[in-house]
Design an enzyme around this catalytic site. Structure first.
Site, short mmCIF file in Angstrom:
data_model
loop_
_atom_site.label_atom_id
_atom_site.label_comp_id
_atom_site.label_asym_id
_atom_site.label_seq_id
_atom_site.Cartn_x
_atom_site.Cartn_y
_atom_site.Cartn_z
CE LYS A 30 115.38 -17.06 -80.67
NZ LYS A 30 116.01 -17.68 -81.32
CE1 TYR A 256 87.40 -3.53 -90.82
CE2 TYR A 256 88.86 -4.73 -89.64
CZ TYR A 256 87.91 -3.65 -90.10
OH TYR A 256 88.50 -2.89 -88.96
#
Length: 357
Positions: A30, A256
């Site tokens: 899958k 950040y």
């Protein structure tokens, strides 16, 4: 540009090693074979003698059939309403419920069916033994081709006792179902269940996914393993490079929102890989990488960059390994949850892909 190396020789060898320890394998392919290329993987699985495949998407069934021809057996795990496609490509389909069969009786008359027991997963399938027996009787009354019985263990990679309870329930339901129907195919075990228990006596196949792709389904260093001598090779190597070296004074920040503040004067490496490349932030935060064979701390994580610990010997252009043979993807299961999450997240659009055969 950061790089991912895919070693298909190792995926092939994993399939060979697993075949030696199982009855027959249904390979779960899958989501583009766990993001490792559906066409490539089904071809090599077929070459080593695996000819049964399971996926969740109709279009992937089509790709498997077009790649391998009529010799492959294909099972669609999800309930489907695209009956023309599954008929054209000779795909076995899942029974979502008794209501599903009744509502779509004319569409499924000439199709091959598998009966799912929902168990504790509860995504689809018969909800209890009563519904299992009702579905079996309905198939007999309407001369439908009922080929398989299957279920899925939702707690197989957990060690808090729930797996043993759900396993007991599923095996009891199977025992009763077999009194009423002779199933050609029975598959219950995923990678985690198979690794924990070996082969279940009453099954015909093991439905294996993530272990085929080189990732252990749970932390094998701390939890029981029945298949102790099983060798699973790592097929996935992910690395970036040091693109800049920055000297920070004590108290200076980088990244950040002051994500790293130097506790002393030091040099740090800026690396050209980050969560935008599909490396999960939980994998990067507070963890380590490998540079020149040494384990180094990851200080800060950004979309396209990392800030990492370096020593005097590191320089521009040195490779920074996130995953390799030393620190494999499944080694971090205990930090951020199922390793299938990381396989699915890898960004092949931003990573340079190298294939090894």
């Amino acid at each position: 540009m950061a790089t991912i190396e895919l070693n298909y020789n190792n995926i092939r060898q994993n399939a060979i090693n697993l075949k030696e320890r199982s009855q027959d394998i249904i390979a779960v392919v899958k989501n583009n074979a766990y993001n490792l290329n559906l066409r490539e993987c089904v071809k090599l699985y077929s070459e080593v003698g695996i000819n049964y495949f399971a996926t969740t998407k109709e279009e992937e069934c089509k790709v498997i059939r077009e790649t391998l021809g009529e010799d492959a057996n294909i099972f669609l795990l999800n309930p489907t309403y695209n009956f023309d496609l599954v008929r054209e490509y000779n795909v076995e389909i899942n029974i979502a419920s008794l209501e599903y069969l009744k509502e779509n009786l004319e569409n499924v008359r000439d199709l091959t069916l598998q009966l799912e027991f929902a168990g504790s997963m509860r995504r689809a399938g018969a909800r209890n033994l009563e519904e299992v027996l009702e579905i079996i009787n309905f198939c007999k009354e309407n001369t439908l081709k009922l080929k398989g019985f299957w279920s899925h263990f939702s707690f197989a990679d957990e060690f808090d006792g729930f797996y043993e309870k759900e396993k007991e329930l599923v095996l009891k339901v199977l025992d009763e179902a077999q009194k009423h129907h002779d199933f050609e195919v029975i598959h219950l075990q995923n990678s985690a269940s198979f690794l924990r228990d070996g082969v279940f006596e009453k099954t015909t196949h093991q439905r294996l996914g993530i272990i085929l792709y080189g990732a252990m389904p749970y932390n094998v260093k701390e939890n029981p393993v029945a298949l102790k001598d099983l060798i699973i090779k790592n097929p996935i190597t992910v690395y970036g490079e040091i693109i800049n070296i920055v000297t920070l004074n004590k108290g200076e920040c980088i990244g950040y929102s002051n994500s790293y503040i130097a506790d002393a004067k030091k040099k740090v490496g800026v690396v050209n890989i980050g969560y935008g490349d599909g490396i999960l932030r939980d994998r990067l935060k507070g963890q380590t990488c490998i540079i020149n064979g040494k384990e180094r701390n990851i200080y800060s994580t950004m979309m396209s960059h990392l800030v990492v610990e370096i020593g005097e010997e590191e320089s521009i252009g040195d490779r920074v390994y996130i995953y390799d043979d030393k620190q494999q993807l499944h080694d971090y299961t205990k930090y951020f949850g199922p390793n299938s999450v990381q396989l699915a997240a890898l960004n092949y659009n931003s990573l340079k892909v190298k294939k090894i055969y």
